[in-house]
Enzyme design. Sequence first.
Site, PDB file in Angstrom:
ATOM      1  N   GLY A 160      35.318 -26.155 -60.926  1.00  0.00           N
ATOM      2  CA  GLY A 160      35.851 -26.750 -59.337  1.00  0.00           C
ATOM      3  C   GLY A 160      35.190 -27.759 -59.226  1.00  0.00           C
ATOM      4  N   CYS A 161      36.053 -28.530 -58.688  1.00  0.00           N
ATOM      5  CA  CYS A 161      35.545 -29.590 -57.830  1.00  0.00           C
ATOM      6  C   CYS A 161      33.909 -30.177 -57.918  1.00  0.00           C
ATOM      7  CB  CYS A 161      35.707 -30.091 -56.040  1.00  0.00           C
ATOM      8  SG  CYS A 161      35.684 -28.989 -55.279  1.00  0.00           S
ATOM      9  N   TYR A 162      33.365 -29.277 -56.750  1.00  0.00           N
ATOM     10  CA  TYR A 162      31.566 -30.281 -57.039  1.00  0.00           C
ATOM     11  C   TYR A 162      31.341 -29.817 -58.153  1.00  0.00           C
ATOM     12  CZ  TYR A 162      30.953 -29.443 -52.215  1.00  0.00           C
ATOM     13  OH  TYR A 162      31.325 -29.668 -50.305  1.00  0.00           O
ATOM     14  N   ALA A 165      32.732 -33.464 -60.694  1.00  0.00           N
ATOM     15  CA  ALA A 165      31.710 -34.492 -60.203  1.00  0.00           C
ATOM     16  C   ALA A 165      30.825 -34.693 -60.406  1.00  0.00           C
ATOM     17  CB  ALA A 165      32.126 -35.053 -58.558  1.00  0.00           C
TER      18      ALA A 165
END
Length: 358
Positions: A160-162, A165
């Site tokens: 996912g996004c967290y 990044a």
Amino acid sequence: MPAQATNQLRVAVVGANGYGGLQTLRLLHGHPALQVTFLAGDRSAGKPWSRIAPFLAAASDLLVERPDPDRIASRADLVVMSLPNGMAARFTPALLDRGLRVLDLSADYRFTDLDAWRAIYGPIVHNDRNDGALCREAVYGLPECCADAIATARLVGCPGCYPTASLLALMPLLQKGLIETDGIIIDAKSGTSGGGREAKVNLLLAEADEAVMPYGVTGHRHTGEIELQASRMAGQTIQLQFTPHLLPMVRGLLATVYGRLRDPGLTAEDLTTVYEAAYRSAPCVTVLPSGTYPSTKWVRQTNKAMLSVAVDSRTGQVIVLSAIDNLIKGQAGQAVQCMNLMAGLPQDMGLPLLPFYP
């Protein structure tokens, strides 16, 4: 929909009307080698796509159907599962048995140990799974570190996004042994779309607007995932501190990552060179010059990750800034990037790399 070319791979999207599914359809519309040929859903089953999302004509002539494995296998080669945690595992074994290749956007196949998944997600989803062998087989879908494995995988668990990044910020430091493995801190901030499309009180305009709100301050479910992958990168067990925040914007994510340098004499310019070398062959990562720090607007509506490295010589800390669009590079775009690898295509084919700015 344009006629299917003979060399196009057929893609089924299960959970098409969530944010992940919607973004996947938008990105695949016009893709030169991938075409959406099947849409599946539960509450939307039996409805034409043109009624569900008239603003997105990417699959306007398709009817949303129930996720029947036999029907999917007859009309698709690849399947994107854009379902809540615990749901993908109900369908994936049957899809794999029918020769399909599966990309899961949930957390169901991000952990190689099913018990580790149960410890985090079991109390939330109450799903009695017994597919531990598939968990061990699944490849972690971060192309910048796992491209070769993704290319030959039949099951990919897309991060996912967290985690995306955060891990892109950490990877060069951990692989080169440039920071201490204790004391790593990740301070991350995301737009409200990261919470999904279902109604939630904390995502209401009256709650989220004009506010910055931390959540999951200790024990957030992504902490274990980030620690697992960071440990693989470092070759040793890592524990770190991760704190997410909700920002009053729709999309975008900025992670600020802190670590203590093993060599306090290293400069930001030195480390920027390290990052440039690490991501030289990564078309979806841009390393900014020292002293230039990314804005989420610079990556909005793109599959780009923008990284910048700073060093505080006073404290011996390195600070890495990592900006992505949480719905593209942090979700659907990552899946398309993985599909490109699985199809033997350039990683960035069909993916937007220039932002809508301002």
